[in-house]
Each structure stands twice: as structure tokens, then as C-alpha cells.
Design a protein around this motif. Sequence first.
Motif, PDB file in Angstrom:
ATOM      1  N   THR A  19     -12.896 -12.210  -4.866  1.00  0.00           N
ATOM      2  CA  THR A  19     -11.438 -12.059  -4.843  1.00  0.00           C
ATOM      3  C   THR A  19     -11.050 -10.647  -4.450  1.00  0.00           C
ATOM      4  O   THR A  19     -10.130 -10.439  -3.654  1.00  0.00           O
ATOM      5  CB  THR A  19     -10.855 -12.404  -6.227  1.00  0.00           C
ATOM      6  OG1 THR A  19     -11.201 -13.749  -6.552  1.00  0.00           O
ATOM      7  CG2 THR A  19      -9.350 -12.249  -6.238  1.00  0.00           C
ATOM      8  N   SER A  20     -11.765  -9.664  -4.965  1.00  0.00           N
ATOM      9  CA  SER A  20     -11.491  -8.259  -4.636  1.00  0.00           C
ATOM     10  C   SER A  20     -11.642  -8.005  -3.145  1.00  0.00           C
ATOM     11  O   SER A  20     -10.834  -7.294  -2.533  1.00  0.00           O
ATOM     12  CB  SER A  20     -12.448  -7.356  -5.419  1.00  0.00           C
ATOM     13  OG  SER A  20     -12.358  -6.025  -4.970  1.00  0.00           O
ATOM     14  N   TYR A  21     -12.672  -8.590  -2.549  1.00  0.00           N
ATOM     15  CA  TYR A  21     -12.895  -8.429  -1.104  1.00  0.00           C
ATOM     16  C   TYR A  21     -11.689  -8.934  -0.322  1.00  0.00           C
ATOM     17  O   TYR A  21     -11.175  -8.255   0.571  1.00  0.00           O
ATOM     18  CB  TYR A  21     -14.164  -9.190  -0.698  1.00  0.00           C
ATOM     19  CG  TYR A  21     -14.484  -9.108   0.772  1.00  0.00           C
ATOM     20  CD1 TYR A  21     -15.328  -8.124   1.270  1.00  0.00           C
ATOM     21  CD2 TYR A  21     -13.932 -10.024   1.674  1.00  0.00           C
ATOM     22  CE1 TYR A  21     -15.619  -8.044   2.632  1.00  0.00           C
ATOM     23  CE2 TYR A  21     -14.216  -9.956   3.027  1.00  0.00           C
ATOM     24  CZ  TYR A  21     -15.058  -8.963   3.501  1.00  0.00           C
ATOM     25  OH  TYR A  21     -15.340  -8.885   4.842  1.00  0.00           O
ATOM     26  N   GLU A  45      -8.631  -9.484  -1.392  1.00  0.00           N
ATOM     27  CA  GLU A  45      -7.432  -8.698  -1.688  1.00  0.00           C
ATOM     28  C   GLU A  45      -7.433  -7.389  -0.892  1.00  0.00           C
ATOM     29  O   GLU A  45      -6.397  -6.961  -0.369  1.00  0.00           O
ATOM     30  CB  GLU A  45      -7.342  -8.411  -3.184  1.00  0.00           C
ATOM     31  CG  GLU A  45      -6.974  -9.646  -4.003  1.00  0.00           C
ATOM     32  CD  GLU A  45      -7.072  -9.402  -5.497  1.00  0.00           C
ATOM     33  OE1 GLU A  45      -7.577  -8.331  -5.911  1.00  0.00           O
ATOM     34  OE2 GLU A  45      -6.639 -10.299  -6.252  1.00  0.00           O
ATOM     35  N   SER A  46      -8.593  -6.748  -0.805  1.00  0.00           N
ATOM     36  CA  SER A  46      -8.710  -5.520  -0.023  1.00  0.00           C
ATOM     37  C   SER A  46      -8.431  -5.794   1.452  1.00  0.00           C
ATOM     38  O   SER A  46      -7.729  -5.028   2.135  1.00  0.00           O
ATOM     39  CB  SER A  46     -10.109  -4.918  -0.202  1.00  0.00           C
ATOM     40  OG  SER A  46     -10.224  -3.706   0.500  1.00  0.00           O
ATOM     41  N   THR A  72     -14.901 -12.493  -9.198  1.00  0.00           N
ATOM     42  CA  THR A  72     -14.046 -11.303  -9.202  1.00  0.00           C
ATOM     43  C   THR A  72     -14.290 -10.458  -7.958  1.00  0.00           C
ATOM     44  O   THR A  72     -13.351 -10.005  -7.301  1.00  0.00           O
ATOM     45  CB  THR A  72     -14.305 -10.460 -10.467  1.00  0.00           C
ATOM     46  OG1 THR A  72     -14.032 -11.263 -11.611  1.00  0.00           O
ATOM     47  CG2 THR A  72     -13.443  -9.217 -10.481  1.00  0.00           C
ATOM     48  N   VAL A  73     -15.551 -10.264  -7.624  1.00  0.00           N
ATOM     49  CA  VAL A  73     -15.902  -9.476  -6.443  1.00  0.00           C
ATOM     50  C   VAL A  73     -15.415 -10.170  -5.179  1.00  0.00           C
ATOM     51  O   VAL A  73     -14.864  -9.527  -4.274  1.00  0.00           O
ATOM     52  CB  VAL A  73     -17.424  -9.205  -6.403  1.00  0.00           C
ATOM     53  CG1 VAL A  73     -17.839  -8.630  -5.063  1.00  0.00           C
ATOM     54  CG2 VAL A  73     -17.818  -8.267  -7.530  1.00  0.00           C
TER      55      VAL A  73
END
Length: 196
Positions: free
Chosen positions: A9-11, A13-14, A6-7
Amino acid sequence: MSIIDTVATSYLESLNRHQALFETMEAYHQESIQLLEACQRTLNAGGKVIWFGNGGSAADAQHLAAEFVVRYKLERGPLAAIALTTDTSILTAHSNDYHFDTVFERQVQALCKKEDLVIGLTTSGTSANINLALAAANDVGAYTVAFTGRDGGKVKDIAKLPIIIKNDETARIQEAHMFIGHWLCEAIDLVVAEQQ
């Protein structure tokens, strides 16, 4: 999906949102040139650049004022700049005795001259303390600039030069503001070096 996934993917996406915003930054080129010209006029007239904002934008205001007074890349003399967010006694006394909405307005009334360039940073364009301070600077006859975002809020009708980052994410708007601010520092260095 694990927290690590999740982290990760978040990176990404950001990063994608950041890159998408920066693909639009050419749209602010002419406004940035106008900002540089206003800054040059101010410094040549013996004026100063006054910066202010709230929260992360307060930190950005202080950061950019420091680049002017100290230096950016080139060796040069100090340039007149101040951030209205750094004097804790003024900030707390005024907010306690009067109201936080007028904390920057009061400082502008005390410190601003018509030769000055006054730059308020507000990602929403609706911060009362930024808008009142820019209106007060207009009353003095100073040149006013808003670094803002979203639809520009109320500040777009107050600042003489509103630079509106057309994005709804606060972090992305602030990243764009700092890009323009850092470019301004780089450009001012070149202008000052040419004059020396």
C-alpha cells in the motif's frame, strides 16, 4: 493488515503522490526555459555552472554537474560545471574553522565570476548556507537560480530565478528538481550539438 500489505500500500501511495506532482510540472515550463537561456548565455560567455545543495540535494548537485562535464545523451565536448559539495577538505576545514552556514558562500567568493550561473538546491528555501552563497553570487554579478519547494522560503527573494515546486514532501520536491535538471541537460546537449 500484514507488513507485506502495508508495504504494498505504501508503494502505491508513494506512486500516487509522485504522479500527482508530475501532473503539475507543466507549470514550470517557462521557468525551465529561462533556466536554459541563462545556462546558454553562461556557457557562450565562457562561464561555468556552479551547483550546490545539502544532503540529497548535494547528491543531485554533483549528479547534474557530472552530466555537464561528461555528457548526458549526445556526444559533445565537456561543459564547464562544478559542484561545491565534493571537496571534503574545503567542506570540513571551513566548517571547523568558521561555520557551516558560510561553507558555500566562501567557495562562491573564491570561484565565482560574473559570467557564471549559480544554482542552489534547497527544498525548504531556508538553508542558510544556500541563501548566503546565492547572495554572494549576486554580489559578484552572477546569475542566480534556486531549485526550491514548499512556499520558497527566504531563497525566493534572493535568487534571480526561483523555481519553487509547490509541494511539501521533500522527496517529491527533489524528484521534480531532478526532472528539471535532466531536462536542462538534454536541452543543453541539443543546443551544443546545433552549434558544432
